[in-house]
Design an enzyme around this catalytic site. Structure first.
Site, PDB file in Angstrom:
ATOM      1  CD1 TRP A   1      40.033  34.478  34.864  1.00  0.00           C
ATOM      2  CD2 TRP A   1      41.312  36.201  34.229  1.00  0.00           C
ATOM      3  NE1 TRP A   1      40.977  34.654  35.827  1.00  0.00           N
ATOM      4  CE2 TRP A   1      41.777  35.710  35.464  1.00  0.00           C
ATOM      5  CE3 TRP A   1      41.976  37.276  33.629  1.00  0.00           C
ATOM      6  CZ2 TRP A   1      42.868  36.264  36.113  1.00  0.00           C
ATOM      7  CZ3 TRP A   1      43.052  37.821  34.277  1.00  0.00           C
ATOM      8  CH2 TRP A   1      43.497  37.325  35.511  1.00  0.00           C
TER       9      TRP A   1
ATOM     10  CD  GLN B   1      35.925  29.745  40.415  1.00  0.00           C
ATOM     11  OE1 GLN B   1      36.261  30.920  40.655  1.00  0.00           O
ATOM     12  NE2 GLN B   1      35.026  29.443  39.507  1.00  0.00           N
TER      13      GLN B   1
ATOM     14  CB  SER C   1      35.958  33.509  38.419  1.00  0.00           C
ATOM     15  OG  SER C   1      35.861  33.400  39.834  1.00  0.00           O
ATOM     16  CE  LYS C   2      37.319  33.384  43.918  1.00  0.00           C
ATOM     17  NZ  LYS C   2      36.314  32.530  43.264  1.00  0.00           N
ATOM     18  CB  ALA C   3      43.449  37.623  40.959  1.00  0.00           C
TER      19      ALA C   3
END
Length: 396
Positions: free
Chosen positions: A19, A194, A196-198
């Site tokens: 990711w 940010q 880590s977001k989707a």
């Protein structure tokens, strides 16, 4: 079977999906176009950041959007634009990321940390009611882990007491409550981009709101006190430069076209994992690992994280270490906000939060990247749980 932690073979050796995902052709094309244009920042009117704000507003079923540098600044700007400032109190949930509280401090107000529902871990209307004072100006529901908070009772409570409602939708891109998108359910909603977001541009945020006057005030906070359409060197109010760049927006705007497919992929993995976990052996009537339920009113969970509750008898620290060794790394999740001395030293008021305290001891997360794997590989997670739980010592 010997645990990998003790030298045995791990359940899984294959890597999990990375990711963020690789850039697609549309992202590469738009980033290239912005680079070639030489217009990389965001100024008044006409840029990709404006297009992103408009697209996100439509997606949130509201008319107005403002793109900002990150979601912490977005929450701050929403609060300030809605009139929250020094002397005011803002109620935030006890089980959330620290920025929900620090954005309130940044606005000069006092975060009041209230407990969450013991089942779904979202802000409890009863806890909000108990935390109200004559200084309460706003409430900040958090759409935790991609699940929409149960907004109807919170909105009704806020309306009864004249409170602003700012939705922290940082983790909930694409989530829906009773058929309506999150973000547009209160007076303002804030998303995060940010890492880590989707959807991510490394950093970034976006504010959406339904009311024109609120939008203009929030826009002004984010644009150095200017007014939409006003003079460049006209600053009728105090504001800051909180803008997102066009380069970041170029990574994000095309992502909206694939967001629904990615949510469906994560949801399929979560459904498969829940079926696998239901098959784990149990010593008694309670299952050793259960999925945290969705809040009432959930139409669509965007599945940013999957929150799992483990049996209280399990040593969670051992579980986390052993699962990581088996190739299935899990996250310990949030500590209760009220236990963070930095916040209380800065003036935050912590209400009793037994549900958040319990969650900090028995809830673990499956991260978003893992949820992007083939649903058939959910069996790896359940197999690792079965192996580790069979050898787990009791909680000290």
């Amino acid at each position: 079977m010997t645990l990998a932690l003790h030298g045995g073979p791990p359940v899984r050796t294959a890597p999990w999906p990375s990711w963020p995902p690789p850039l697609d052709d549309a992202q590469r094309a738009l980033v290239g176009k912005v680079l070639d244009s030489g217009r990389w920042g965001a100024t008044q009117g006409g840029g990709v950041a404006d297009d992103l704000a408009a697209a996100f507003a439509r997606r949130s079923a509201v008319p107005y959007g403002v793109a900002v540098g990150n979601a912490t600044l977005g929450l701050f700007a929403a609060l300030r634009g809605l009139g929250v400032g020094p002397g005011d109190e803002v109620i935030v949930p006890a089980y959330t990321f620290v920025a929900s509280a620090t954005s309130v401090l940044l606005a000069g107000a006092v975060p009041v940390i209230a407990d969450v529902d013991p089942a779904d871990l979202h802000l409890s209307p009863d806890a909000v009611r108990a935390a109200l004072t004559d200084r309460t100006a706003a409430v900040m529901p958090v759409h935790l882990a991609g699940s929409p908070a149960d907004m109807d009772p919170l909105n009704a409570l806020a309306a009864r007491h004249g409170l602003a409602v700012v939705e922290d939708a940082a983790q909930a891109h694409g989530a829906e409550y009773r058929g309506r998108p999150v973000g547009g359910l209160g007076h303002a909603g804030v998303y995060s981009f940010q890492a880590s977001k989707a959807m991510t541009a490394g950093e970034g945020g976006l504010i959406v709101c339904p009311d024109e006057a609120a939008y203009e005030a929030i826009w002004s906070v984010c644009n150095l006190g200017r007014r939409p359409g006003g003079q460049w060197y006209g600053h009728p109010s105090v504001g800051w430069n909180l803008r997102l760049t066009d380069l970041q927006a170029a990574l994000l705007l095309p992502w909206l076209d694939r967001l629904d497919d990615e949510i469906a992929r994560r949801d399929a993995f979560c459904a498969a994992l829940e079926r696998e976990l239901d098959r784990l052996p149990a010593d008694g009537p309670a299952r050793p690992v259960t999925v945290a339920p969705r809040p009432p009113g959930t139409t669509r969970d965007s599945r940013h994280l999957l929150m799992l509750r483990v049996d209280a008898a399990v040593d969670r620290d051992f579980l986390l270490a052993a699962m990581a060794a088996e190739g299935v790394p899990l996250d310990a999740g949030y500590p209760p906000l009220g236990t963070m001395e930095a916040l209380t030293r800065a003036g935050a008021r912590a209400e009793p939060s037994p549900a958040a305290t319990a969650a900090a001891g028995n809830v673990v997360w499956v991260r978003q990247a893992m949820l992007m794997d083939d649903p058939a590989r959910a069996a790896d997670v359940a197999e690792a749980f079965a192996k580790v739980l069979a050898a787990s010592p009791p909680r000290p």
